[in-house]
Every structure is written in structure tokens, then in C-alpha cells.
Motif scaffolding. Structure first.
Motif, PDB file in Angstrom:
ATOM      1  N   ILE A  84       0.847  -1.198   0.000  1.00  0.00           N
ATOM      2  CA  ILE A  84       0.000   0.000   0.000  1.00  0.00           C
ATOM      3  C   ILE A  84       0.877   1.241   0.000  1.00  0.00           C
ATOM      4  CG2 ILE A  84      -1.810   1.244   1.232  1.00  0.00           C
ATOM      5  CD1 ILE A  84      -2.642  -1.379   2.501  1.00  0.00           C
ATOM      6  N   SER A  85       0.529   2.226  -0.812  1.00  0.00           N
ATOM      7  CA  SER A  85       1.319   3.460  -0.883  1.00  0.00           C
ATOM      8  C   SER A  85       1.370   4.153   0.476  1.00  0.00           C
ATOM      9  CB  SER A  85       0.744   4.407  -1.937  1.00  0.00           C
ATOM     10  OG  SER A  85      -0.615   4.706  -1.661  1.00  0.00           O
ATOM     11  N   ASN A  86       2.488   4.818   0.746  1.00  0.00           N
ATOM     12  CA  ASN A  86       2.686   5.474   2.043  1.00  0.00           C
ATOM     13  C   ASN A  86       2.181   6.924   2.019  1.00  0.00           C
ATOM     14  OD1 ASN A  86       4.627   6.856   0.584  1.00  0.00           O
ATOM     15  ND2 ASN A  86       6.352   5.713   1.446  1.00  0.00           N
ATOM     16  N   ASP A  87       2.502   7.666   3.063  1.00  0.00           N
ATOM     17  CA  ASP A  87       2.011   9.040   3.175  1.00  0.00           C
ATOM     18  C   ASP A  87       2.566   9.949   2.086  1.00  0.00           C
ATOM     19  OD1 ASP A  87       0.584   8.281   5.376  1.00  0.00           O
ATOM     20  OD2 ASP A  87       2.071   8.952   6.834  1.00  0.00           O
ATOM     21  N   ALA A  88       3.726   9.577   1.527  1.00  0.00           N
ATOM     22  CA  ALA A  88       4.296  10.372   0.433  1.00  0.00           C
ATOM     23  C   ALA A  88       3.708   9.971  -0.918  1.00  0.00           C
ATOM     24  CB  ALA A  88       5.820  10.200   0.411  1.00  0.00           C
ATOM     25  N   LYS A  89       2.687   9.114  -0.906  1.00  0.00           N
ATOM     26  CA  LYS A  89       2.078   8.580  -2.117  1.00  0.00           C
ATOM     27  C   LYS A  89       3.110   7.854  -2.975  1.00  0.00           C
ATOM     28  CE  LYS A  89      -1.982  11.533  -2.559  1.00  0.00           C
ATOM     29  NZ  LYS A  89      -2.824  12.311  -3.484  1.00  0.00           N
ATOM     30  N   SER A  90       3.899   7.054  -2.285  1.00  0.00           N
ATOM     31  CA  SER A  90       4.973   6.317  -2.957  1.00  0.00           C
ATOM     32  C   SER A  90       4.871   4.833  -2.642  1.00  0.00           C
ATOM     33  CB  SER A  90       6.344   6.842  -2.507  1.00  0.00           C
ATOM     34  OG  SER A  90       7.382   6.026  -3.023  1.00  0.00           O
ATOM     35  N   LEU A  91       5.266   4.018  -3.601  1.00  0.00           N
ATOM     36  CA  LEU A  91       5.387   2.574  -3.419  1.00  0.00           C
ATOM     37  C   LEU A  91       6.849   2.135  -3.451  1.00  0.00           C
ATOM     38  CD1 LEU A  91       2.378   1.624  -5.676  1.00  0.00           C
ATOM     39  CD2 LEU A  91       2.590   0.971  -3.278  1.00  0.00           C
ATOM     40  N   SER A  92       7.752   3.115  -3.469  1.00  0.00           N
ATOM     41  CA  SER A  92       9.192   2.824  -3.521  1.00  0.00           C
ATOM     42  C   SER A  92       9.937   3.962  -2.851  1.00  0.00           C
ATOM     43  CB  SER A  92       9.640   2.657  -4.978  1.00  0.00           C
ATOM     44  OG  SER A  92      11.012   2.359  -5.061  1.00  0.00           O
ATOM     45  N   GLY A  93      10.195   3.815  -1.559  1.00  0.00           N
ATOM     46  CA  GLY A  93      10.892   4.857  -0.818  1.00  0.00           C
ATOM     47  C   GLY A  93       9.953   5.928  -0.297  1.00  0.00           C
ATOM     48  N   ASP A  94      10.544   7.046   0.137  1.00  0.00           N
ATOM     49  CA  ASP A  94       9.772   8.119   0.769  1.00  0.00           C
ATOM     50  C   ASP A  94       9.671   9.373  -0.084  1.00  0.00           C
ATOM     51  OD1 ASP A  94       9.312   6.630   3.106  1.00  0.00           O
ATOM     52  OD2 ASP A  94      11.279   7.176   3.906  1.00  0.00           O
ATOM     53  N   SER A  95      10.206   9.329  -1.305  1.00  0.00           N
ATOM     54  CA  SER A  95      10.149  10.516  -2.171  1.00  0.00           C
ATOM     55  C   SER A  95       8.775  10.639  -2.815  1.00  0.00           C
ATOM     56  CB  SER A  95      11.228  10.429  -3.252  1.00  0.00           C
ATOM     57  OG  SER A  95      12.513  10.383  -2.682  1.00  0.00           O
ATOM     58  N   SER A  96       8.304  11.873  -2.949  1.00  0.00           N
ATOM     59  CA  SER A  96       7.017  12.122  -3.591  1.00  0.00           C
ATOM     60  C   SER A  96       7.226  12.457  -5.068  1.00  0.00           C
ATOM     61  CB  SER A  96       6.308  13.288  -2.906  1.00  0.00           C
ATOM     62  OG  SER A  96       7.049  14.484  -3.075  1.00  0.00           O
ATOM     63  N   VAL A  97       6.129  12.474  -5.826  1.00  0.00           N
ATOM     64  CA  VAL A  97       6.203  12.831  -7.245  1.00  0.00           C
ATOM     65  C   VAL A  97       6.768  14.239  -7.397  1.00  0.00           C
ATOM     66  CG1 VAL A  97       4.843  13.262  -9.330  1.00  0.00           C
ATOM     67  CG2 VAL A  97       4.321  11.290  -7.881  1.00  0.00           C
ATOM     68  N   LYS A  98       6.331  15.140  -6.544  1.00  0.00           N
ATOM     69  CA  LYS A  98       6.772  16.533  -6.629  1.00  0.00           C
ATOM     70  C   LYS A  98       8.274  16.660  -6.462  1.00  0.00           C
ATOM     71  CE  LYS A  98       5.699  21.119  -4.755  1.00  0.00           C
ATOM     72  NZ  LYS A  98       4.904  21.870  -3.767  1.00  0.00           N
ATOM     73  N   SER A  99       8.863  15.840  -5.590  1.00  0.00           N
ATOM     74  CA  SER A  99      10.310  15.918  -5.364  1.00  0.00           C
ATOM     75  C   SER A  99      11.109  15.268  -6.481  1.00  0.00           C
ATOM     76  CB  SER A  99      10.663  15.256  -4.034  1.00  0.00           C
ATOM     77  OG  SER A  99      10.400  13.854  -4.086  1.00  0.00           O
ATOM     78  N   LEU A 100      10.474  14.377  -7.252  1.00  0.00           N
ATOM     79  CA  LEU A 100      11.188  13.670  -8.321  1.00  0.00           C
ATOM     80  C   LEU A 100      11.042  14.339  -9.679  1.00  0.00           C
ATOM     81  CD1 LEU A 100      10.314   9.973  -7.383  1.00  0.00           C
ATOM     82  CD2 LEU A 100      12.505  11.134  -7.064  1.00  0.00           C
ATOM     83  N   VAL A 101       9.896  14.991  -9.918  1.00  0.00           N
ATOM     84  CA  VAL A 101       9.644  15.631 -11.207  1.00  0.00           C
ATOM     85  C   VAL A 101       9.718  17.142 -11.026  1.00  0.00           C
ATOM     86  CG1 VAL A 101       8.060  15.848 -13.141  1.00  0.00           C
ATOM     87  CG2 VAL A 101       8.148  13.714 -11.845  1.00  0.00           C
ATOM     88  N   PRO A 102      10.717  17.780 -11.600  1.00  0.00           N
ATOM     89  CA  PRO A 102      10.840  19.242 -11.443  1.00  0.00           C
ATOM     90  C   PRO A 102       9.600  19.970 -11.958  1.00  0.00           C
ATOM     91  CG  PRO A 102      12.810  18.294 -12.444  1.00  0.00           C
ATOM     92  CD  PRO A 102      11.780  17.210 -12.415  1.00  0.00           C
ATOM     93  N   GLY A 103       9.021  20.831 -11.114  1.00  0.00           N
ATOM     94  CA  GLY A 103       7.876  21.633 -11.520  1.00  0.00           C
ATOM     95  C   GLY A 103       6.600  20.869 -11.693  1.00  0.00           C
ATOM     96  N   SER A 104       6.555  19.611 -11.175  1.00  0.00           N
ATOM     97  CA  SER A 104       5.345  18.820 -11.352  1.00  0.00           C
ATOM     98  C   SER A 104       4.185  19.452 -10.627  1.00  0.00           C
ATOM     99  CB  SER A 104       5.564  17.400 -10.818  1.00  0.00           C
ATOM    100  OG  SER A 104       5.789  17.422  -9.431  1.00  0.00           O
ATOM    101  N   GLY A 105       3.068  19.513 -11.309  1.00  0.00           N
ATOM    102  CA  GLY A 105       1.844  20.029 -10.712  1.00  0.00           C
ATOM    103  C   GLY A 105       1.790  21.541 -10.618  1.00  0.00           C
TER     104      GLY A 105
END
Length: 846
Positions: A386-407
Motif C-alpha cells: 500500500i502506498s505510504n504518506d508520500a504517495k509512494s510505493l518505492s521509498g519516501d520521495s514524492s512525485v513533486k520531489s522527483l519531477v521538477p515543476g510537477s503540478g
């Protein structure tokens, strides 16, 4: 004409039946994207056609820097992996969604060999609009040749974007992608959470990753056997090695689906096969059939268990229990009552955390003690991360932290609106802060209320906890137990925050079943290890109490010392001496630390054996550790081994008892098979676990590794096969080859073999184990002076006199140099060990 009319009617009835069956049993997905990335033509895989990503009309591929890698090698797993789309920059696939709802996202990866890139070392990161699916995965160090990942994501817009992110100026690739609709009823919004047992809602807002999907007792099923193209794996390699199962099979057409359980829930070939209890060949037939599933310990898991009573000949004769980890998930299950018939499918969903720090999730079925028939069964098992609080299924990084300018585009309006609202909220916050300050000042004058774990005085650990005067160096006071000062220092929570820099993640040492462990420094400069309890952990109140009670009365050179604890602000924190070189396991495998020499390994094993021997014999009543493993053997700055983690420890049997009857706890791979079957705990259970540790030290691999061939999964079984052949050097750590004295290795192997005996009565005591390891060390140190043995007895070391050995009486008179009691005398112990070592050469009487 009559015959023709009957024939027409029969054909019409058949067509009506087929139409009904198709509409009721077969789900037609509104969205069904099967994409072969980088392929120049369509590809057929498991009966389905994957379309080239360059020719799909409803797919938008956004990237300016992509190329193709292809291979015609016969070594490629299958046709779907023969081509890959390779991206040198941020890339995305955009899928038009016809119907919102949960979708499968399936990703296929295989590092196609080519002259341009070494794809096996490329980090792979894949995200959706909201969720991180894969983060920094690399085939380097991965045991498999290809990677298949299946996710279930709830799509709430008319477009789904899959973004592939390269890292470190590298490339990223993918071989194939599936985006397929799932029936709304497949994954519910609510399931039963365990420990504590309570409904868990909101699953529709979370993402899932399929970790295990097992056809228990049945064959491997591919997407061609499943209406939703799922893969079902045979369960045999995940069964606990000492479980005895009997496979039962019926005709798949005899399975009676209902309106609540259809072919989309699971294929009839899953419900038509089952594992049941076989003949355990032990005095106590009430054992459990257990599946051991390694998982990531940092996530929660959705567990679905499939049942179908294909065993019974009549109703109400099969009653059993279901356990997830140590929790009773379903008690006294009578399938025929739940389904009103036999061969009728049934399933149940649960939410569970991982048990222990080894990352193991277990599912067990066992007989109900009140049932007339001793039996239990299971047909299928699914485990989804189940995805965690960072909405991740692999580690603690969120989409926002991985994709520059996402959202950023989506959030412009929200930012403007937030600015307006923020100005208003700022005024309210000032008033709220003022109110909170007044409330805090008022509450500081009143006694602290109890928290869900309850304060320590209620456990009987101390009756009075009072605050000492504040330190002259700090305004923070330390809480000291005046009534029971032997319990150690009672820290204030602020002291813990200061010591760990507010639990800074950079000081994280590890994560265990009880919680996270941080490195800290006290105000006097003392380095400590701070174990912070996790309220959601399955180890909590009982382990916290046991750890303090046990370590408060134990002091030994080879046991990790407890400095103190904190029970404040709903926290349960333990403070230990800091062990600079960490757990033994990290020096054996899984890290880049330099390998240990054979002498170092022997000294570490000897230190751990001394600690366990003290537990078994050094107190008025013996103490059984119950969780001996390489992660619970810690090394200080001088590589002195100390046994740690006493949360599961148990007081041993009294003089008039042979064992302690208790529920099975510990770590799979290390569990004594006799204890597992009979629920009868003895000191010999620790001896078996220590035998597994010895083999781990020699072979440098985990105790359980399900990805290996069946005969190699369990290190105890695998190593014993080679030990009995007299060829243990064939499986030892390659760093030791040619560097170990053969006599020392032989004695080490014999010691481990005795520890791993099936029956406890055949195993040596920890005292005997200690002496044999000491002798193996002497053989290594004096190898140039050793003589070849004339028989199987122990070699004689020149310079050490032969002395008859009296039978070992389990007392501390020898180890403590003739002193009784529980106080430790390290120097006396070491001297005594040296004094009695000469007796090892003549081990008669044992």
C-alpha cells in the motif's frame, strides 16, 4: 420439421447461455492499452497483442530524446522483452482514459544488450500524476533477468500520465506497458486492519503494488488462465520448510461462483486446488501451515486470502483459524456456514504491518482447538503493498520531489486562492497560538495523563517516578526512579530530542520491529543508540516492558547494556550503549563493508555464545532470548560481539519443568522446528537459532532467500546437505577460500550441525557450543602445531594438558570462578574459560 425445430431451440438456448455467461463472467475493460515500447511491429505475448508505441492512435509519447534498443538473442525471456524504448531525458506516455476508476499499470523491463548503453546499471524511476511507482531501481545486484511490476492505481481524470525519469546524466528505458481497467468491485474501499483490529477505510485513494499472488496447491497460471490477465505463482517455495501440507484438487468446473465472488475475483483453477494439513508426524498435531513472505518493512500491506471448501464431504465439518503474522485474523472459520455449501468460493481482506525487523510477513492456517477434525486449508493468497504518506510505493520521495515543476500548472489557481486564504488564516493562527500557549502552561502544572501504551508505573516497573533537580548545564530535568533505581535512567523526552537532533534522519541506524533506531549523543558526550517505539508496530507495550525488565537485571560484557528509557508524551523509547560497528549481518552481506577474517568471525561467534550462555545459566532462572539472529548480534568499535534486543525474551522453565509452553515468536529462518511445531520453548531453541547464525557467518547469505532454487532457500537445510557430505568449503564465503585451517573449519561445521539437530535433546548446550568454538579458534591460531587426528575425537594441542572432563551441570560455579549469584565478573569468566579450555580435548562425559 419437428427435429429441425428442436435443433433450432437448442441452438438458441445455447446462444442465450453463452451470452449470459459472457456478460456475467467476462469483464470487458473500457481502457485496454497494451504497448510494446520501441518495437517496430505488434508483439503477441501470453495470447494478447501488444501494439508498437509508435503506432498507437490513443497514445501520446512526449520526448525529444528517445531511441530504440533491440535484440534477437534467444536468451531474451520472451518476445515482449526483445525491444526497449530508451530515453536520455524526462519522458512521458499519456493515455486517454475512457472511464475513470482503478486501473492496472503493468511495467516490463529487461536490459537489452546493445553497443550504446549498459542498461543493466541504469537507475529506473517511474511515476504517475500522483504516485511514485518505482524509484531508482537498477538491475545491478538484482537476481532476476527481467523485471515485471504490477500496480493498481485509481485514475480520477480523463488522462493518465506515466513519466520515466533518468538520473545522474544517464538514460531510462522500458520494454512494455499495460494500462487496463479493473472492475470497481475488485479492490474495496474498506478492509479489516489488524493489531489493533478495526475497520480501515480510504483504500480507493491509495495505490497498490502486487508483491505476491499465490495459487496455493495449484500450478503456475499466466494471463491466459485469468480473465484479468493476472499471474498466479505456485506457493511451494514460500511454505515454511517444516510445514507439512497435502495438496487437494477437484475439477475446476465444479466450483460454484456466486454474485459476490466471480471469475474476476480469482480463476476457478485457484479455487479448485488447495493446501491442507498433512501428517505432521509430531506428538502435537495442532500445528499451523505457514507461508513466509519477505517484504519491505516500511509499508503496510493489503492481504487477501481465498478459500473454498473442496476438502469436506459434508457441511460443518471443517473449522480452522487464520493468522496474519501473530494476529488472529479469523477464528473458528466454518466455510460451509459462510457460503451455505461446499465448493463455493470465499475471500477475506486484511490490512497488516510487517512483523519484526527482518521484513517478513507470515500467513498461517491451523486447526481450531474446539473442532472435531484437525485440519485447515487455503486456496489462494494475494499480498499488495500500500502506498505510504508520500504517495509512494518505492521509498519516501514524492512525485513533486522527483519531477521538477510537477503540478505547477495545476496548482496556480490553488496558490492564488491559498494566498488570500492564508492572509485570513494568519490572523486566526496568532490567536490559536496564544490559546495553545495558555493551555500548555496550564497543563504543565498538572500531572501528565496516560497515553495509549500506558505509563511504566502501571506495569510494576517502578511505583514512583520523580523528577530530579535540573542540571546546571541544562534547563531540562531527568526523571529518576527513586523506588527502583536499578531500572536505569528515566530520560525526559526533551533530552532525547536534543541527543538525536530531533530524530534527524541522517542519524538513523536502522528500522526494527519495535521502531526506528537513531544514533544520539548525551549532554556529557556519551554516544548512545536510541530506539523509538512505533505505536503502529506489532511490538509495543509487552516488548517495551520485557526489554527493560530483562536488561535491568542483566549485566555482561557480551550483552548490550540498557542505559535508560523514556515514557513521556505518548512515547516509548529505549536508550542503549552505542555499538559503533552495527549488526553482524551488515558485515556479512548487503553492504560494501570489508569482509571479516575467519579469526574475526570465530571471535564474534564466541562472544555471542558467551552472552547466550550467560542468559541460560547466569541467573536464578534461565532466560531464553527467542530471537537470536545476525541483526541482533551487534559489534562495538573493537568488534566485540554483544547480544541485543530482548523484547521477545522469556524466562526459562523451572527445575520441575522441561519446557515453557508459549505462542511461537521469533524470526523465520531461525525458528527451532521443534518449538514451531509443539509451541514448547527451551534453551535449545536458542541453540538452533545460533546454529543458523553460524552458517550465515560461514556462507555470507540470508537465512531465507526465496528467490533461490527450492533446495537452497533455507540455509539450515542447504548447508547441512554439504556438511554431511564433508564438503562445507564448497559453499563457504569466497573471501575465506584457502584462508581457513581445515581442522578449524571441520570443528566449526560439526558444531553448527549439532546445533541444527531436528530434536532439542540432540543439540548441545550453549556452554558446549562455546567450548567447541573456542577450540576451533585455537585450531586456527595454532594450525602450524596441530597434529592430524587418529579418529573423530578432538585434536590435542601441544602445551595444553589433557584433563578428564566432568559432566557439565548447568551451574555458574565454573564460569564465575566458583561464585554464585547473578552478578557478572568478566575477568573471572575469561579466566575460567581459559582454565577449562584444556578439558575440551577429552570431551567424554558429554
Amino acid at each position: 420439421m419437428v427435429l429441425s425445430g428442436k435443433l433450432v431451440n437448442s441452438v438458441l438456448l445455447l446462444l442465450l447461455f453463452l451470452c449470459y455467461y459472457t456478460s456475467s463472467a467476462l469483464f470487458v475493460p473500457p481502457d485496454n492499452y497494451l504497448i510494446a515500447c520501441g518495437s517496430s511491429q505488434n508483439v503477441t505475448f501470453q495470447g494478447r497483442t501488444f501494439v508498437s508505441d509508435s503506432e498507437h492512435s490513443s497514445l501520446a509519447l512526449k520526448t525529444g530524446n528517445s531511441s530504440v534498443a533491440r535484440s534477437n538473442s534467444t536468451n531474451v525471456p520472451s518476445s515482449i522483452y526483445r525491444s526497449a524504448r530508451v530515453f536520455s531525458g524526462l519522458a512521458s506516455y499519456k493515455f486517454k482514459i475512457n472511464e475513470e476508476g482503478r486501473h492496472w499499470i503493468r511495467l516490463y523491463f529487461y536490459p537489452v544488450r546493445n553497443s550504446s548503453w549498459n542498461l543493466s546499471s541504469v537507475p529506473i524511476t517511474v511515476v504517475t500524476d500522483e504516485f511514485v511507482l518505482l524509484n531508482n531501481f537498477s538491475f545491478k545486484g538484482y537476481n532476476g533477468s527481467y523485471l515485471f511490476k504490477e500496480y493498481a492505481v485509481n485514475v480520477t481524470s480523463d488522462v493518465l500520465t506515466l513519466t520515466l525519469i533518468p538520473s545522474n546524466n544517464s538514460v531510462v528505458f522500458v520494454n512494455a506497458i499495460e494500462v487496463v481497467s479493473i472492475p470497481d468491485t475488485l479492490i474495496p474501499d474498506q478492509a479489516l486492519a489488524l493489531n489493533p483490529s478495526a475497520p480501515f477505510s480510504g483504500l480507493s485513494q491509495l495505490a497498490f503494488e502486487t508483491v505476491y499472488r499465490l495459487n496455493t496447491g495449484g500450478p503456475f497460471l499466466t494471463g491466459q488462465n485469468d480473465t484479468l490477465a493476472r499471474t498466479w505463482e505456485n506457493d511451494s517455495k514460500y511454505l515454511h520448510v517444516n510445514s507439512s501440507v497435502l495438496v487437494v484438487t477437484v475439477n475446476p468446473s465444479s466450483i460454484k461462483y456466486t454474485s459476490s465472488v466471480t471469475a474476476e475475483t480469482a480463476p476457478n483453477m485457484v479455487y479448485a486446488t488447495a493446501d491442507t494439513m498433512g501428517d505432521p508426524s509430531v506428538p502435537n498435531a495442532n500445528f499451523n501451515v505457514t507461508w513466509v513472505l519477505p517484504v519491505d518493512p516500511n509499508f503496510r500491506y493489503f492481504v487477501r486470502v481465498h478459500f473454498c471448501d473442496i476438502v469436506s464431504q459434508s457441511l460443518n465439518t471443517l473449522v480452522f483459524n487464520l493468522y496474519v503474522n501473530d494476529d488472529l485474523a479469523l477464528g473458528s472459520v466454518d466455510l460451509s456456514t459462510l457460503t451455505n455449501g461446499l465448493k463455493v468460493p470465499y475471500y477475506k481482506d486484511f490490512i497488516s504491518n510487517v512483523s519484526g525487523d527482518s521484513g517478513i510477513l507470515t500467513v498461517s492456517v491451523g486447526p481450531d482447538s474446539q473442532a472435531d477434525i484437525t485440519n485447515a486449508t487455503m486456496n489462494g493468497l494475494e499480498v499488495l503493498k500500500i502506498s505510504n504518506d508520500a504517495k509512494s510505493l518505492s521509498g519516501d520521495s514524492s512525485v513533486k520531489s522527483l519531477v521538477p515543476g510537477s503540478g505547477s500548472d495545476k496548482n496556480k489557481k490553488a496558490i492564488i486562492f491559498g494566498s488570500v486564504v492564508g492572509a485570513i488564516a494568519a490572523v486566526l493562527c496568532i490567536g490559536l497560538c496564544y490559546y495553545c500557549c495558555l493551555a500548555a502552561r496550564k497543563s504543565s502544572k498538572t500531572p501528565q495523563e496516560g497515553h495509549p501504551w500506558l505509563p511504566l508505573p502501571l506495569y510494576g516497573l517502578s511505583q514512583t517516578l520523580t523528577k530530579s533537580t535540573a542540571s546546571h548545564k541544562s534547563a531540562t530535568a531527568s526523571c529518576i526512579s527513586l523506588a527502583s533505581s536499578h531500572l536505569g535512567r528515566c530520560f525526559m523526552f526533551q533530552e532525547i530530542l536534543d541527543a538525536t537532533n530531533k530524530f534527524d534522519e541522517s542519524s538513523l541506524l536502522g528500522v526494527g520491529g519495535f521502531g526506528r533506531v537513531y544514533k544520539g549523543t548525551l549532554d556529557d558526550g556519551t554516544k548512545v543508540a536510541v530506539k523509538r517505539g512505533n505505536p503502529r508496530s506489532e511490538q509495543g507495550l509487552a516488548e517495551f516492558r520485557t526489554e527493560i525488565e530483562m536488561l535491568s537485571k542483566l549485566r555482561h560484557r557480551h550483552l548490550v547494556s540498557l542505559i535508560g528509557y523514556c515514557d513521556e508524551r505518548s512515547e516509548m523509547i529505549l536508550v542503549y550503549e552505542y555499538m559503533a560497528n552495527g549488526p553482524l549481518r551488515s558485515h556479512l552481506y548487503g553492504t560494501d563493508l570489508p569482509p571479516l577474517s575467519w579469526k574475526q568471525r570465530l571471535e564474534i561467534c564466541i562472544g555471542a555464545a558467551r552472552g547466550l550462555h550467560y542468559l541460560h545459566t547466569g541467573a536464578a532462572q534461565s532466560i531464553i532470548h527467542r530471537d537470536v539472529k545476525t541483526t541482533n548480534i551487534l559489534l562495538d568499535e573493537n568488534f566485540v560481539a554483544k547480544v541485543a534486543d530482548f523484547g521477545l525474551s522469556k524466562t526459562g522453565p523451572s527445575l520441575d519443568q522441561t519446557h515453557v509452553s508459549t505462542a511461537v515468536k521469533g524470526s523465520f529462518g531461525y525458528l527451532d522446528p521443534e518449538y514451531f511445531r509443539r509451541q514448547q520453548l527451551t534453551e535449545k531453541s536458542d541453540v538452533y537459532s545460533f546454529g543458523v547464525v553460524l552458517m550465515e557467518v560461514l556462507c555470507c547469505r540470508p537465512a531465507l532467500n526465496p528467490v533461490l532454487p527450492r533446495e537452497q532457500v533455507n540455509i539450515a537445510e542447504w548447508a547441512m546437505t554439504w556438511q554431511k557430505k564433508g564438503m562445507l568449503e564448497q559453499i563457504m564465503d569466497s573471501n575465506l577460500v584457502g584462508k581457513v585451517n581445515q581442522g578449524s573449519l571441520k570443528k566449526f561445521g560439526e558444531t553448527a550441525e549439532k546445533c541444527l539437530s531436528e530434536h532439542g535433546v540432540d543439540r548441545p548446550s550453549m556452554g558446549d557450543v562455546l567450548w567447541n568454538l573456542e577450540y576451533a579458534l585455537q585450531l586456527e591460531e595454532t594450525s602450524s602445531a596441530l597434529m592430524e587426528p587418529e579418529d573423530n575425537s578432538t585434536n590435542h594441542i601441544p602445551g595444553i594438558p589433557l584433563t578428564p572432563l566432568e559432566p557439565f551441570d548447568n551451574s555458574m560455579s565454573i564460569i564465575n570462578g566458583g561464585h554464585s549469584g547473578t552478578e557478572e565478573d568478566d575477568d573471572g569468566e575469561d579466566a575460567a574459560t581459559s582454565a577449562v579450555f584444556s578439558q575440551l580435548v577429552n570431551p567424554r562425559g558429554r
